[in-house]
Design a protein around this motif. Structure first.
Motif, mmCIF file in Angstrom:
data_model
loop_
_atom_site.group_PDB
_atom_site.id
_atom_site.type_symbol
_atom_site.label_atom_id
_atom_site.label_comp_id
_atom_site.label_asym_id
_atom_site.label_seq_id
_atom_site.Cartn_x
_atom_site.Cartn_y
_atom_site.Cartn_z
ATOM 1 N N TRP A 69 0.995 -1.211 -0.122
ATOM 2 C CA TRP A 69 0.145 0.045 -0.057
ATOM 3 C C TRP A 69 0.890 1.193 -0.008
ATOM 4 C CZ3 TRP A 69 0.458 -2.963 4.524
ATOM 5 C CH2 TRP A 69 1.015 -2.550 5.493
ATOM 6 N N SER A 128 -3.755 -1.231 10.690
ATOM 7 C CA SER A 128 -4.618 -2.051 10.257
ATOM 8 C C SER A 128 -4.305 -2.845 8.962
ATOM 9 C CB SER A 128 -6.091 -1.281 10.126
ATOM 10 O OG SER A 128 -6.965 -1.925 9.354
ATOM 11 N N PRO A 129 -3.750 -2.444 8.104
ATOM 12 C CA PRO A 129 -3.443 -3.190 6.694
ATOM 13 C C PRO A 129 -2.443 -4.128 7.050
ATOM 14 C CG PRO A 129 -2.820 -0.927 6.397
ATOM 15 C CD PRO A 129 -3.568 -0.720 7.597
ATOM 16 N N THR A 131 -1.914 -5.537 10.290
ATOM 17 C CA THR A 131 -2.594 -6.669 10.982
ATOM 18 C C THR A 131 -3.410 -7.656 9.919
ATOM 19 O OG1 THR A 131 -2.868 -5.172 12.740
ATOM 20 C CG2 THR A 131 -4.581 -7.094 12.686
ATOM 21 N N GLU A 132 -3.932 -6.964 8.784
ATOM 22 C CA GLU A 132 -4.852 -7.819 7.940
ATOM 23 C C GLU A 132 -3.668 -8.732 7.261
ATOM 24 O OE1 GLU A 132 -6.970 -7.040 3.830
ATOM 25 O OE2 GLU A 132 -7.608 -5.687 5.481
ATOM 26 N N LEU A 133 -2.503 -8.035 6.700
ATOM 27 C CA LEU A 133 -1.482 -8.845 6.189
ATOM 28 C C LEU A 133 -1.069 -10.150 6.994
ATOM 29 C CD1 LEU A 133 0.424 -9.013 3.541
ATOM 30 C CD2 LEU A 133 2.049 -7.849 5.165
ATOM 31 N N GLY A 135 -2.686 -11.682 9.051
ATOM 32 C CA GLY A 135 -3.786 -12.501 9.367
ATOM 33 C C GLY A 135 -4.278 -12.651 10.546
ATOM 34 N N THR A 136 -4.094 -11.553 11.327
ATOM 35 C CA THR A 136 -4.402 -11.733 12.865
ATOM 36 C C THR A 136 -5.210 -10.427 13.144
ATOM 37 O OG1 THR A 136 -2.358 -10.500 13.365
ATOM 38 C CG2 THR A 136 -2.332 -12.886 13.439
ATOM 39 N N SER A 137 -5.918 -10.734 14.472
ATOM 40 C CA SER A 137 -6.377 -9.380 14.753
ATOM 41 C C SER A 137 -5.792 -8.687 15.903
ATOM 42 C CB SER A 137 -7.826 -9.879 15.419
ATOM 43 O OG SER A 137 -7.753 -10.843 16.325
#
Length: 138
Positions: A69, A128-129, A131-133, A135-137
Motif C-alpha cells: 500500500w 490495520s493493513p 494486521t490484515e496482512l 492474518g491476525t486481529s
C-alpha cells in the motif's frame, strides 16, 4: 519494528511533537515504533530504497515481493512493501545505531500485530493493513 524513544531539545524540532499536535515548547519525549524505512535517494526506485534502508538500519537483506500500500509518513509519500527471503541476524546499524543516546534510543524487535497499539506503531494508519496482512486481529 524499530522501537523508539525520542526527546528533542524543543517541540519545534521534534517531528513526533508535530505529528501529535503537541502545543507546548518542550518536547516531552515519545515512545513509539516504526517500520524500517527512510527516503528515496536520487536515481533510486522506491523498491531499491526500501531494501537499502532495511539493510542500513538492520543489516538484513531481502527481496521485494510486492507493493502492499501507499500512504503518508510525516507528510511525505510512503510506499510499503512485502519483503520476503529475508536473510541475516538483525543488528541495529546505520544512523539509528550512531544516534543512540539517552534522548534517542532505537531497539530492533520482532513483534506481532497484538503489540502494535502498545508500542505505538507510527504512523497509526499502517496498523490495520499490516494486521490484515499478518492474518491476525489486534
Amino acid at each position: 519494528m524499530i522501537k523508539r524513544y525520542l526527546r528533542q531539545e524543543s517541540a519545534s524540532a521534534c517531528v513526533m511533537c508535530e505529528a501529535r499536535n503537541w502545543n507546548r515548547p518542550d518536547c516531552p519525549g515519545h515512545h513509539y515504533a516504526v517500520l524500517p524505512g527512510g527516503h528515496v535517494e536520487e536515481g533510486e526506485t522506491a523498491e531499491t530504497a526500501a531494501l537499502r534502508e532495511l539493510n542500513e538500519e538492520t543489516t538484513l537483506t531481502g527481496r521485494i515481493d510486492r507493493l502492499l500500500w501507499t500512504g503518508k509518513h510525516n507528510g511525505r509519500p510512503a510506499s510499503y512493501f512485502l519483503v520476503t527471503e529475508v536473510i541475516g541476524t538483525p543488528v541495529l546499524s546505520g544512523d539509528e545505531a550512531d544516534a543512540q543516546s539517552p534522548e534517542n534510543i532505537s531497539e530492533l524487535m520482532w513483534v506481532g500485530a497484538d503489540e502494535f497499539d502498545e508500542l505505538g506503531l507510527y504512523p497509526a494508519d499502517v496498523r490495520s493493513p499490516l494486521t490484515e496482512l499478518l492474518g491476525t486481529s489486534a
